[in-house]
Every structure is written in structure tokens, then in C-alpha cells.
Design a protein around this motif. Structure first.
Motif, short mmCIF file in Angstrom:
data_model
loop_
_atom_site.label_atom_id
_atom_site.label_comp_id
_atom_site.label_asym_id
_atom_site.label_seq_id
_atom_site.Cartn_x
_atom_site.Cartn_y
_atom_site.Cartn_z
N CYS A 74 35.52 31.92 24.05
CA CYS A 74 34.67 32.64 25.08
C CYS A 74 35.27 33.26 26.18
O CYS A 74 36.72 32.86 26.84
N ASP A 75 34.79 34.37 26.51
CA ASP A 75 35.37 35.04 27.94
C ASP A 75 35.06 35.11 29.96
O ASP A 75 35.07 35.43 30.64
N VAL A 76 34.58 33.27 29.21
CA VAL A 76 33.81 33.03 30.77
C VAL A 76 34.76 32.97 31.84
O VAL A 76 35.59 32.75 31.23
N ILE A 77 34.34 33.54 33.04
CA ILE A 77 35.07 33.16 34.30
C ILE A 77 35.25 31.47 34.09
O ILE A 77 34.79 30.72 34.08
N VAL A 78 36.74 31.17 34.85
CA VAL A 78 36.99 29.85 34.84
C VAL A 78 36.89 29.38 36.54
O VAL A 78 37.93 30.05 36.81
N GLN A 79 36.53 28.37 36.78
CA GLN A 79 36.51 28.00 38.26
C GLN A 79 36.84 26.27 38.10
O GLN A 79 36.39 25.43 37.70
N VAL A 80 38.21 26.00 38.61
CA VAL A 80 38.43 24.62 38.76
C VAL A 80 37.54 24.49 39.87
O VAL A 80 38.02 24.81 41.07
N SER A 81 37.36 23.15 39.99
CA SER A 81 37.14 22.04 41.16
C SER A 81 38.52 22.14 41.88
O SER A 81 39.60 21.10 41.58
N THR A 82 38.46 21.78 42.72
CA THR A 82 39.35 21.77 44.37
C THR A 82 38.94 20.16 44.92
O THR A 82 39.46 19.48 46.00
N GLY A 83 37.44 20.35 44.61
CA GLY A 83 36.75 19.07 45.50
C GLY A 83 37.13 17.65 44.68
O GLY A 83 37.31 16.42 45.07
#
Ligand code: KMH
Ligand code: ZN
Length: 272
Positions: free
Chosen positions: A74-83
Motif C-alpha cells: 500500500c501507499d500509506v505514509i510510513v512513520q518509524v518510532s525513535t521512542g
């Protein structure tokens, strides 16, 4: 009002399979959950990685596999955790940012986190910001308490950041600000006028604060990282079930959902 951006926080670092049997853990499970959430109306996925035994990891290769598997579906926005998880070193936590994902979270201060302390030294936070800027990653500022939004505003004043900024109010962590409408209204009032915001209500506050955010013109984060229940005493069947409910409420309230493409434009991200 802008169309609603729904973020699906799929896995987190703390929730276990014992608490939520449908928790996605492997890269493939996380990618399948991401695609289901995208179909249900999410335009961002907030990602945490796990080892095969379910324990949290910030391993770059595991994040790479997750992102690749999400992108295939899918083309969803990918946000990684830095927590990451409580107790990880700043260097460990930063590892997925070197993959240059579209977005990453940046926690804006130290907070008691249940029985633990989630450490965020000011110098480390600034180094996280610089790393995100170097890799072209848009930060989402994670705000667990009032002083943290003051810090973002101070950074803006000092010129460390260019607006418009995007923040996530994480409300209801034991040790952080309460998951109440009053707390959310207070926080929103501290933002510069061009900022966008989302709310991650913890536990039962996921539904109440999410609904309030729809009405106020904010955005909403749902998912197992913050809440494993559909209603009191009843586990949610999937992350997508939680996304579907908030999507349904938003449509009922005449607020359309942002597609990933529209969400990228709203957040100032490049088209995919
Ligand atoms: N797991 C928490 C200690 C984030 O993703 O940026 C921190 C957290 C925040 O989950
Ligand atoms: Zn997280």
C-alpha cells in the motif's frame, strides 16, 4: 476543515500477545496489518519493530524489512518510532532514521511511564532532530506533558525548526498528562496557528479524544500501541477495526478522510 488523517499505531513496544492475541509482530504481520488499516482509512502507519520472540528492537534491518513489506502492499505514509522502548540508548533508538523513512516520531521530554522513566535528554532530542533533518525525515513531535510543547515552541523561536510543525499529543500515560478533553484543549491552545496535530488517547481515551479531535479539526491516532480494547472488557479484533470505527465516526460528522496522497500534501511531504 482539513480531511482527517488517521494514524494506525500497530504494534508499539510494550503490548504483548498475552494482552492482545492479534498484535502484529513479524515484519509480514505488521505489513499485512498496515495494508488492512490503509483500506480502512488510515493514511499513516506508526511502526515499531519486534524480534521474533516479541521483544522490542530498533534494529535497522528489521525496520527495513517492515517498510519494504508495507510498500509492496500500500501507499500509506510510513512513520518509524525513535521512542523505541524504555531503557534503549539514543543511538539504538535513532537507527531506523538512517533508512530515510518519510516520518519519524521525536519525543520531546522525559516522562514517568508507568513504573519506568522514559528518558529524553535535551541534548539527545536535539541530536535526533539533526539526524531527521539530515535524512529528510519529517518529525512528529510526541508530547506527553505540557513542558514538552513549550520545548517545541522554544526550538521554533531559536530557529532549530521550520514550520509548519506536526505534533502528537499522547494523553493518558500513567505519569503523563491525563487523557481528558480539558487536557487536550489546553494543549491545542499552546500550538502556533499553522501547526497540525493529532491525538493518541491511551486506553478508553482513544475513542473519546479521537472523536473530540475530529470535531476540533485535529487528526487521530488509534491502534494497539495505545489501546487493545474495542470497548470496556472487549478486546479489539484488529488494528483495522479501530481504524474503521474512527473513520465511520468522522464520516458521520461530515469530515472526509485524507488519502495518503492528501495527507502527504497536508504535512508538506513529497509525493510518493
Ligand atoms: N514506547 C515508548 C517508551 C514513540 O514511538 O516515539 C515510547 C514510544 C514513543 O512509543
Ligand atoms: Zn510508538
Amino acid at each position: 476543515m482539513q480531511p482527517l488523517i488517521i494514524t494506525a499505531a500497530l504494534t508499539g513496544a510494550e503490548v504483548t500477545r498475552e494482552q492482545q492475541p492479534a498484535l502484529p509482530i513479524s515484519p509480514l504481520e505488521i505489513a499485512i496489518a498496515a495494508a488492512e488499516c490503509a483500506r480502512a482509512g488510515a493514511s499513516i502507519v506508526h511502526l515499531h519493530a519486534r524480534k521474533a520472540d516479541g521483544s522490542p528492537t530498533q534494529d535497522r534491518e528489521t525496520y527495513r524489512q517492515i517498510i519494504e513489506a508495507v510498500r509492496e502492499r500500500c501507499d500509506v505514509i510510513v512513520q518509524v518510532s525513535t521512542g523505541g522502548a524504555v531503557g534503549m540508548t539514543p543511538a539504538e533508538r535513532l537507527a531506523p532514521v538512517t533508512l530515510a523513512p518519510e516520518m519519524a516520531t521525536l519525543s520531546m521530554g522525559t516522562v514517568n511511564f508507568g513504573d519506568d522513566v522514559f528518558m529524553n535528554h535535551p541534548a539527545d532530542m536535539e541530536s535526533f532532530l539533526r539526524a531527521m533533518q539530515e535524512h529528510g525525515v519529517k518529525p512528529e513531535f510526541e508530547i506527553f506533558d505540557t513542558g514538552m510543547i513549550s520545548t517545541v515552541n522554544r526550538w521554533l523561536k531559536k530557529g532549530l525548526l521550520q514550520g509548519p510543525l506536526h505534533v502528537d499529543f499522547v494523553l493518558g500515560i500513567p505519569g503523563g498528562m491525563a487523557g481528558t478533553p480539558q487536557a487536550l484543549l489546553y494543549m491545542v491552545a499552546q500550538l502556533p496557528p499553522d501547526a497540525s496535530w493529532t491525538v493518541a488517547g491511551i486506553g478508553g481515551a482513544q475513542l473519546t479524544l479521537g472523536t473530540l479531535a475530529i470535531l476540533l479539526g485535529g487528526h487521530v491516532r488509534v491502534g494497539f500501541e495505545d489501546n487493545v480494547y474495542y470497548r470496556k472488557g472487549e478486546l479489539a479484533a484488529s488494528n483495522a477495526q479501530l481504524v474503521s470505527r474512527i473513520a465511520r465516526i468522522s464520516r458521520e460528522l461530515n469530515r472526509p478522510l485524507a488519502t495518503p496522497c492528501e495527507a502527504r500534501a497536508l504535512l508538506g511531504l513529497r509525493p510518493l
